[in-house]
Design a protein around this motif. Sequence first.
Motif, PDB file in Angstrom:
ATOM      1  N   GLY A 137      29.437  16.533  25.763  1.00 25.64           N
ATOM      2  CA  GLY A 137      30.030  16.597  27.091  1.00 25.64           C
ATOM      3  C   GLY A 137      30.752  15.346  27.567  1.00 25.64           C
ATOM      4  O   GLY A 137      31.252  15.311  28.692  1.00 25.64           O
ATOM      5  N   ALA A 138      30.819  14.333  26.769  1.00 25.67           N
ATOM      6  CA  ALA A 138      31.525  13.121  27.188  1.00 25.67           C
ATOM      7  C   ALA A 138      33.032  13.353  27.092  1.00 25.67           C
ATOM      8  O   ALA A 138      33.517  13.948  26.135  1.00 25.67           O
ATOM      9  N   ASN A 139      33.756  12.881  28.102  1.00 31.25           N
ATOM     10  CA  ASN A 139      35.215  12.983  28.021  1.00 31.25           C
ATOM     11  C   ASN A 139      35.741  11.851  27.147  1.00 31.25           C
ATOM     12  O   ASN A 139      34.989  10.994  26.696  1.00 31.25           O
ATOM     13  N   TRP A 140      37.062  11.840  26.920  1.00 33.80           N
ATOM     14  CA  TRP A 140      37.629  10.831  26.020  1.00 33.80           C
ATOM     15  C   TRP A 140      37.437   9.422  26.566  1.00 33.80           C
ATOM     16  O   TRP A 140      37.170   8.495  25.816  1.00 33.80           O
ATOM     17  N   ALA A 141      37.591   9.252  27.877  1.00 31.50           N
ATOM     18  CA  ALA A 141      37.437   7.916  28.458  1.00 31.50           C
ATOM     19  C   ALA A 141      36.018   7.395  28.241  1.00 31.50           C
ATOM     20  O   ALA A 141      35.809   6.220  27.900  1.00 31.50           O
ATOM     21  N   ARG A 142      35.040   8.244  28.425  1.00 34.53           N
ATOM     22  CA  ARG A 142      33.644   7.842  28.222  1.00 34.53           C
ATOM     23  C   ARG A 142      33.360   7.561  26.750  1.00 34.53           C
ATOM     24  O   ARG A 142      32.638   6.613  26.410  1.00 34.53           O
ATOM     25  N   ALA A 143      33.936   8.365  25.857  1.00 33.40           N
ATOM     26  CA  ALA A 143      33.737   8.150  24.421  1.00 33.40           C
ATOM     27  C   ALA A 143      34.382   6.837  23.985  1.00 33.40           C
ATOM     28  O   ALA A 143      33.795   6.082  23.207  1.00 33.40           O
ATOM     29  N   ILE A 144      35.559   6.553  24.500  1.00 31.58           N
ATOM     30  CA  ILE A 144      36.229   5.305  24.137  1.00 31.58           C
ATOM     31  C   ILE A 144      35.464   4.117  24.701  1.00 31.58           C
ATOM     32  O   ILE A 144      35.175   3.150  24.002  1.00 31.58           O
ATOM     33  N   GLY A 145      35.113   4.186  25.992  1.00 28.45           N
ATOM     34  CA  GLY A 145      34.429   3.069  26.636  1.00 28.45           C
ATOM     35  C   GLY A 145      32.984   2.889  26.206  1.00 28.45           C
ATOM     36  O   GLY A 145      32.466   1.770  26.212  1.00 28.45           O
ATOM     37  N   GLY A 146      32.313   3.949  25.820  1.00 30.01           N
ATOM     38  CA  GLY A 146      30.903   3.857  25.475  1.00 30.01           C
ATOM     39  C   GLY A 146      30.601   3.753  23.997  1.00 30.01           C
ATOM     40  O   GLY A 146      29.518   3.300  23.615  1.00 30.01           O
ATOM     41  N   ILE A 147      31.537   4.169  23.152  1.00 27.24           N
ATOM     42  CA  ILE A 147      31.262   4.189  21.717  1.00 27.24           C
ATOM     43  C   ILE A 147      32.249   3.319  20.932  1.00 27.24           C
ATOM     44  O   ILE A 147      31.845   2.422  20.188  1.00 27.24           O
ATOM     45  N   ILE A 148      33.528   3.580  21.114  1.00 27.00           N
ATOM     46  CA  ILE A 148      34.529   2.904  20.288  1.00 27.00           C
ATOM     47  C   ILE A 148      34.642   1.423  20.640  1.00 27.00           C
ATOM     48  O   ILE A 148      34.547   0.553  19.765  1.00 27.00           O
ATOM     49  N   VAL A 149      34.838   1.109  21.914  1.00 31.78           N
ATOM     50  CA  VAL A 149      35.060  -0.285  22.321  1.00 31.78           C
ATOM     51  C   VAL A 149      33.857  -1.183  22.003  1.00 31.78           C
ATOM     52  O   VAL A 149      34.037  -2.270  21.460  1.00 31.78           O
ATOM     53  N   PRO A 150      32.626  -0.773  22.319  1.00 36.09           N
ATOM     54  CA  PRO A 150      31.505  -1.665  21.987  1.00 36.09           C
ATOM     55  C   PRO A 150      31.375  -1.965  20.491  1.00 36.09           C
ATOM     56  O   PRO A 150      31.030  -3.083  20.114  1.00 36.09           O
ATOM     57  N   GLN A 151      31.663  -0.989  19.647  1.00 29.85           N
ATOM     58  CA  GLN A 151      31.517  -1.210  18.210  1.00 29.85           C
ATOM     59  C   GLN A 151      32.681  -1.992  17.619  1.00 29.85           C
ATOM     60  O   GLN A 151      32.532  -2.632  16.575  1.00 29.85           O
ATOM     61  N   LEU A 152      33.840  -1.926  18.270  1.00 26.20           N
ATOM     62  CA  LEU A 152      35.013  -2.622  17.762  1.00 26.20           C
ATOM     63  C   LEU A 152      35.374  -3.842  18.600  1.00 26.20           C
ATOM     64  O   LEU A 152      36.456  -4.400  18.438  1.00 26.20           O
ATOM     65  N   GLN A 153      34.476  -4.295  19.468  1.00 27.06           N
ATOM     66  CA  GLN A 153      34.847  -5.353  20.406  1.00 27.06           C
ATOM     67  C   GLN A 153      35.217  -6.668  19.719  1.00 27.06           C
ATOM     68  O   GLN A 153      36.135  -7.352  20.150  1.00 27.06           O
ATOM     69  N   ILE A 154      34.552  -7.024  18.645  1.00 24.92           N
ATOM     70  CA  ILE A 154      34.900  -8.261  17.938  1.00 24.92           C
ATOM     71  C   ILE A 154      36.288  -8.139  17.321  1.00 24.92           C
ATOM     72  O   ILE A 154      37.110  -9.057  17.412  1.00 24.92           O
ATOM     73  N   SER A 155      36.568  -6.999  16.699  1.00 24.58           N
ATOM     74  CA  SER A 155      37.892  -6.787  16.105  1.00 24.58           C
ATOM     75  C   SER A 155      38.969  -6.728  17.187  1.00 24.58           C
ATOM     76  O   SER A 155      40.066  -7.260  17.001  1.00 24.58           O
TER      77      SER A 155
END
Length: 161
Positions: free
Chosen positions: A73-91
């Motif tokens: 049920g997460a929208n794209w903004a939540r998926a990007i902000g909650g999953i993608i950005v935290p894991q790729l923050q160093i890169s």
Amino acid sequence: MAIQGALLIPSIVPGILLAIGLFFVLAAQHLVGTLFGVLVGHAVLAIPVACIVLLPALARFDWNQVQAARSLGANWARAIGGIIVPQLQISLLSATLMAFLTSLDESVISIFVASGQNSTLPKLMFLSLRDQIDPTIAAISTLWTAIVVVAVLIVSLRQKS
């Protein structure tokens, strides 16, 4: 693969040829001397550097986590902000820093594209060194060196802790 190649082409072309080509393209659109023209010129140089840093991180990223979040049920903004950005923050931080440093180091494109109030610091420094001897350039260089030394010290001290 073709998109990656297209994004990396500006890093292969010599800077002076890129600046001349960009000048003619922007001149046809009446964008030479505008802030948008300067931004386009620096973005053309920064995108390949950012891609070189981000592409390996994106290749290692597990996209199943995004699919799981979307299925729950997460929208794209939540998926990007909650999953993608935290894991790729160093890169992402590294790519941002490398793109900024590439842009800061570029004076050739600024000489061709920027004018008036839209002149960049490297262009002004280059023209100042060419036209006259000014202690401002030495002061700016010393300031940048001090900033780099402080940043390296902070990173070194944080890694020891």
